[in-house]
Design an enzyme around this catalytic site. Sequence first.
Site, PDB file in Angstrom:
ATOM      1  N   ARG A  52      76.958  22.262   1.771  1.00 31.46           N
ATOM      2  CA  ARG A  52      78.352  21.843   1.916  1.00 31.46           C
ATOM      3  C   ARG A  52      78.754  21.836   3.391  1.00 31.46           C
ATOM      4  O   ARG A  52      78.008  22.288   4.243  1.00 31.46           O
ATOM      5  CB  ARG A  52      79.288  22.742   1.100  1.00 31.46           C
ATOM      6  N   ARG A  89      80.119  13.332  -3.073  1.00 28.90           N
ATOM      7  CA  ARG A  89      81.451  13.899  -2.776  1.00 28.90           C
ATOM      8  C   ARG A  89      82.239  12.835  -1.996  1.00 28.90           C
ATOM      9  O   ARG A  89      81.658  12.122  -1.183  1.00 28.90           O
ATOM     10  CB  ARG A  89      81.351  15.196  -1.944  1.00 28.90           C
ATOM     11  N   ASP A 234      86.721  17.281   7.696  1.00 25.87           N
ATOM     12  CA  ASP A 234      85.877  16.476   6.813  1.00 25.87           C
ATOM     13  C   ASP A 234      86.022  14.993   7.088  1.00 25.87           C
ATOM     14  O   ASP A 234      85.125  14.200   6.813  1.00 25.87           O
ATOM     15  CB  ASP A 234      86.191  16.774   5.349  1.00 25.87           C
TER      16      ASP A 234
END
Length: 340
Positions: A52, A89, A234
């Site tokens: 992640r 994702r 992100d």
Amino acid sequence: MNLFDEKRIRGLYWDGESLHFIEQTKLPHSEEVIVTRDWRVIVDAIKRLAIRGAPAIGVAAAFACVLAWREDENQKAWNDKLELIESARPTAVNLSYAVRRIRETMQAGDEEDCDANITSEAEKIAIEDDAMCESIAKHGIQLFKPGTRVLTHCNTGALVTYGIGTALGIIQHAWQTKNIEQVYACEARPLGQGSRLTMWELGKLGIPATLLTDSASGRLMQDGKIDCVILGADRIAANGDTANKVGTFILATLASRFEIPFYVAAPSTTFDLNISSGQNIEIEYRDADEVRNCYTHQASPKDVNVYNPAFDITPAELITAIIREDGVFYPPYDFTERST
Ligand code: MRU
């Protein structure tokens, strides 16, 4: 390769044949490594948050594309697999960036050299990520002075890049140059990227750190204990709006209230200059059970309704500066220009 080497923790390592990665869901209880040649294992790891953090997702996805090609070297099947990899994702733009680079490399290269071409491109993505972390750290330390007490959120270190990390890489350099007195880390509920991972990384680095619940951050700032906030991203839109771990927007709002500098650190692979603002960033909503349970323990009545966005958007106006590998940017943000 020992990924847990005290001198240099590595979240990911590619040996030419297999991807080695730290199983992040098991930390800090057990230090486990998965070694795989199966792209599906990587996609599953990204979905489960075993791999992640935006840069790590991108690097792992690049190697997943290589392993997907090696499975049967079939163009049509490969394209379908790439779509599955790319959709693992939605928020971290590093994922689609990496898959696009590999796809374009395949299209541009000779048919006989497919494997060599895409493997070397994936390796380039990883090596570049490592170098960008170093440059971000060098630029970022100029924002720190002796005695700095810094608050961070989520996890932005070696676990989530191919190098030393983004915000945590800066913190590491600032500590080594004696500019940090104390690091405060928010827990980052529901999955504890701060409590489980950042506190673990800071412990390995020997950096003094204090953990707080996410809701204690206002009190901490009111208490005068914080000189700056620094965290990762992100996805950053062209105007500087930043998607990051949910709770970032709260911290930025509080920092503005207390006139505390609020910094974001990210490599250029996290910038999405095709979108004008954060309104165009897709936010991932995750499983309700992540909130209903506190790690492995049930934390609410079983079937309660849950609101569980993994990220939020911090408007650019709340961000004091953004640190990228080519320098420090200040508002009004224009990432097409070189930074100051
Ligand atoms: O849901 P996660 O744990 O992947 O969220 C990660 C973050 O929000 C990080 O802060 C971000 O990816 C920066 S990693 C250098």
